[in-house]
Design a protein around this motif. Structure first.
Motif, PDB file in Angstrom:
ATOM      1  N   ASN A 123      36.210 -95.982 -86.025  1.00 49.80           N
ATOM      2  CA  ASN A 123      35.251 -97.024 -85.671  1.00 49.80           C
ATOM      3  C   ASN A 123      34.098 -96.502 -84.832  1.00 49.80           C
ATOM      4  OD1 ASN A 123      36.418 -96.548 -83.213  1.00 49.80           O
ATOM      5  ND2 ASN A 123      36.913 -98.672 -82.764  1.00 49.80           N
ATOM      6  N   TYR A 124      33.951 -95.167 -84.733  1.00 51.74           N
ATOM      7  CA  TYR A 124      32.874 -94.596 -83.915  1.00 51.74           C
ATOM      8  C   TYR A 124      31.505 -95.089 -84.386  1.00 51.74           C
ATOM      9  CZ  TYR A 124      36.767 -91.282 -83.790  1.00 51.74           C
ATOM     10  OH  TYR A 124      38.000 -90.711 -83.746  1.00 51.74           O
ATOM     11  N   PHE A 125      31.341 -95.137 -85.698  1.00 56.23           N
ATOM     12  CA  PHE A 125      30.041 -95.498 -86.250  1.00 56.23           C
ATOM     13  C   PHE A 125      29.687 -96.941 -85.906  1.00 56.23           C
ATOM     14  CE2 PHE A 125      32.508 -92.831 -89.206  1.00 56.23           C
ATOM     15  CZ  PHE A 125      31.907 -91.633 -88.893  1.00 56.23           C
ATOM     16  N   ARG A 126      30.676 -97.833 -86.023  1.00 58.28           N
ATOM     17  CA  ARG A 126      30.422 -99.238 -85.698  1.00 58.28           C
ATOM     18  C   ARG A 126      30.030 -99.389 -84.231  1.00 58.28           C
ATOM     19  NH1 ARG A 126      35.283 -99.160 -88.446  1.00 58.28           N
ATOM     20  NH2 ARG A 126      35.171 -99.794 -90.609  1.00 58.28           N
ATOM     21  N   GLN A 127      30.740 -98.670 -83.368  1.00 58.99           N
ATOM     22  CA  GLN A 127      30.446 -98.777 -81.942  1.00 58.99           C
ATOM     23  C   GLN A 127      29.071 -98.209 -81.611  1.00 58.99           C
ATOM     24  OE1 GLN A 127      34.665 -97.196 -80.929  1.00 58.99           O
ATOM     25  NE2 GLN A 127      33.962 -98.188 -79.086  1.00 58.99           N
ATOM     26  N   VAL A 128      28.745 -97.080 -82.215  1.00 59.26           N
ATOM     27  CA  VAL A 128      27.443 -96.476 -81.945  1.00 59.26           C
ATOM     28  C   VAL A 128      26.327 -97.334 -82.515  1.00 59.26           C
ATOM     29  CG1 VAL A 128      25.974 -94.477 -82.410  1.00 59.26           C
ATOM     30  CG2 VAL A 128      28.351 -94.140 -81.759  1.00 59.26           C
ATOM     31  N   LEU A 129      26.533 -97.850 -83.726  1.00 57.77           N
ATOM     32  CA  LEU A 129      25.511 -98.697 -84.328  1.00 57.77           C
ATOM     33  C   LEU A 129      25.329 -99.992 -83.542  1.00 57.77           C
ATOM     34  CD1 LEU A 129      26.389 -98.142 -88.078  1.00 57.77           C
ATOM     35  CD2 LEU A 129      24.307 -97.407 -86.923  1.00 57.77           C
ATOM     36  N   ALA A 130      26.365-100.393 -82.820  1.00 52.57           N
ATOM     37  CA  ALA A 130      26.264-101.582 -81.971  1.00 52.57           C
ATOM     38  C   ALA A 130      25.682-101.225 -80.605  1.00 52.57           C
ATOM     39  CB  ALA A 130      27.636-102.227 -81.801  1.00 52.57           C
ATOM     40  N   HIS A 131      25.125-100.010 -80.497  1.00 47.26           N
ATOM     41  CA  HIS A 131      24.471 -99.540 -79.276  1.00 47.26           C
ATOM     42  C   HIS A 131      25.445 -99.420 -78.110  1.00 47.26           C
ATOM     43  CE1 HIS A 131      20.740-100.007 -81.451  1.00 47.26           C
ATOM     44  NE2 HIS A 131      21.068-101.248 -81.721  1.00 47.26           N
ATOM     45  N   ASP A 132      26.670 -98.982 -78.438  1.00 49.96           N
ATOM     46  CA  ASP A 132      27.667 -98.748 -77.395  1.00 49.96           C
ATOM     47  C   ASP A 132      28.177 -97.320 -77.538  1.00 49.96           C
ATOM     48  OD1 ASP A 132      29.546 -98.926 -75.426  1.00 49.96           O
ATOM     49  OD2 ASP A 132      31.014 -99.988 -76.652  1.00 49.96           O
ATOM     50  N   PRO A 133      27.372 -96.333 -77.127  1.00 50.43           N
ATOM     51  CA  PRO A 133      27.769 -94.938 -77.354  1.00 50.43           C
ATOM     52  C   PRO A 133      28.859 -94.441 -76.410  1.00 50.43           C
ATOM     53  CG  PRO A 133      25.711 -95.031 -76.150  1.00 50.43           C
ATOM     54  CD  PRO A 133      26.054 -96.447 -76.521  1.00 50.43           C
ATOM     55  N   TYR A 240      32.235 -83.974 -92.101  1.00 44.92           N
ATOM     56  CA  TYR A 240      32.188 -85.430 -92.141  1.00 44.92           C
ATOM     57  C   TYR A 240      31.427 -86.050 -90.967  1.00 44.92           C
ATOM     58  CZ  TYR A 240      35.480 -85.655 -96.088  1.00 44.92           C
ATOM     59  OH  TYR A 240      36.068 -85.554 -97.320  1.00 44.92           O
ATOM     60  N   PRO A 241      31.604 -85.596 -89.726  1.00 48.75           N
ATOM     61  CA  PRO A 241      30.852 -86.230 -88.629  1.00 48.75           C
ATOM     62  C   PRO A 241      29.342 -86.185 -88.847  1.00 48.75           C
ATOM     63  CG  PRO A 241      32.636 -84.940 -87.736  1.00 48.75           C
ATOM     64  CD  PRO A 241      32.587 -84.616 -89.197  1.00 48.75           C
ATOM     65  N   PHE A 242      28.811 -85.054 -89.297  1.00 48.35           N
ATOM     66  CA  PHE A 242      27.361 -84.959 -89.505  1.00 48.35           C
ATOM     67  C   PHE A 242      26.931 -85.703 -90.763  1.00 48.35           C
ATOM     68  CE2 PHE A 242      27.944 -81.514 -86.485  1.00 48.35           C
ATOM     69  CZ  PHE A 242      26.883 -81.749 -85.633  1.00 48.35           C
ATOM     70  N   ARG A 243      27.751 -85.673 -91.799  1.00 50.29           N
ATOM     71  CA  ARG A 243      27.425 -86.461 -92.988  1.00 50.29           C
ATOM     72  C   ARG A 243      27.400 -87.953 -92.657  1.00 50.29           C
ATOM     73  NH1 ARG A 243      31.535 -84.190 -97.461  1.00 50.29           N
ATOM     74  NH2 ARG A 243      30.901 -86.101 -98.539  1.00 50.29           N
ATOM     75  N   ALA A 244      28.393 -88.392 -91.888  1.00 49.69           N
ATOM     76  CA  ALA A 244      28.439 -89.803 -91.505  1.00 49.69           C
ATOM     77  C   ALA A 244      27.303 -90.143 -90.545  1.00 49.69           C
ATOM     78  CB  ALA A 244      29.786 -90.123 -90.864  1.00 49.69           C
TER      79      ALA A 244
END
Length: 330
Positions: A123-133, A240-244
């Motif tokens: 869920n890292y992407f969802r959290q980061v996209l929600a501006h919660d790094p 995967y981390p950089f591709r994502a």
């Protein structure tokens, strides 16, 4: 329902891999997974269910566990086995199995399937996209400079190097595959695999990988207090981390960039090493690519907005025309 159908349902096997399933599991292991999908069981109970002797069952369980077909948990001193999943079996098989016997078309489908599963399971992407790094328990937290990766190795409690499952699955470049360093003995298990390195061997490895053009990532962010856990050496086309990060637009926040390159055009000797080493096209040959970049006085151009701060450009620049500065000073 047939044995194959029930196994594929329990093990979450993608349909396109069924004709190649014999590379991943045996019929006996399929039966074992179905039994363990009902409830966790110990060796004697499994032996009774399968009609086998305890010693024969123990050998079957040990092999299936090592191959990540089943998992186990200890309860009051007794090992209880549970069914695994195709997702975990694939990781083990691509790292340590004869993965390249599969046709390339199937391997490309597996890479696409596994990348989608990876995104679903994290869920890292969802959290980061929600501006919660400020997320926790995230791998590849930081993009590291070479000196920082070496400092983490110096502080390691154990060092094991493994093949990278991302690179084995994607197979999009010719970079090295044995590139993932586990630096925390608590993260090693009886089926981690890989080989042990001394601290000096590990530093020699990441220096070579840096020269090869691989970026360094790792964590956790508070590793100086809690101890380092991992250092990975990544490319943009397989990992995967950089591709994502590129797919979901998390540049700078995950994996976290803490530096940015500063280009001193007046020092540049136009060797083009920075262009060849930058996986994000922050350095380009402006005239050849027709880029519209303000104040271009040399053939090499730097587009700051594309920089992820990995330092590969600065490490190779013979004229010291590139330096890395902290993001907060940029």
């Amino acid at each position: 329902m047939s044995l194959l159908q029930e196994f594929c349902s329990v093990f979450a096997v993608p349909g396109f891999i069924i004709p190649y399933l014999h590379f991943f599991v045996t019929a006996e292991e399929m039966q074992l997974v179905i039994i363990l999908s009902k409830e966790p069981s110990h060796t004697e109970a499994i032996a009774a269910r399968m009609g086998k002797e305890a010693a024969e069952t123990a050998a079957l369980l040990a092999g299936a566990y090592q191959r990540c077909i089943i998992d186990k948990e200890n309860n009051a001193g007794t090992d209880y086995y549970i069914a695994g999943s195709f997702y975990n079996r694939l990781k083990k098989f691509c790292q340590f199995g004869n993965y390249h016997v599969l046709p390339r078309r199937i391997r490309k489908e597996l890479d696409a399937w596994d990348f989608d599963e990876y995104v679903k399971r994290n869920n890292y992407f969802r959290q980061v996209l929600a501006h919660d790094p400020e997320y926790e328990n995230c791998h590849n937290e930081w993009i590291l400079l070479l000196a920082e990766a070496e400092a983490m190795i110096d502080a390691a409690s154990a060092i094991r190097v493994l093949p990278c499952d991302c690179k084995m699955l994607a197979d999009n470049c010719d970079h090295s595959r044995e590139i993932c360093l586990v630096l925390d003995e608590k993260r090693l298990s009886d089926r981690t695999g890989g080989r042990e390195l001394s601290k000096e061997e590990a530093k020699q490895l990441i220096r070579r990988l840096d020269q090869e053009g691989l970026m360094h990532t790792g964590g956790p962010a508070n590793w100086r207090e809690s101890g380092p856990q991992v250092v990975c050496n990544c490319c943009t086309c397989c990992c995967y981390p950089f591709r994502a990060g590129q797919k979901f637009g998390t540049k700078g926040r995950w994996p976290k960039s803490r530096y940015l390159a500063v280009y001193h055009a007046e020092r540049c000797v136009q060797c083009g090493l920075c262009v060849r080493r930058c996986g994000f096209e922050a350095f380009i040959f402006a005239e050849e690519q027709g880029e519209k970049v303000a104040s271009i006085t040399n053939q090499v151009a730097f587009i700051r907005e594309r920089c992820w701060g990995c330092g590969l450009c600065a490490n190779a620049c013979p004229a010291h025309a590139i330096e890395l500065i902290p993001v907060e000073q940029a």
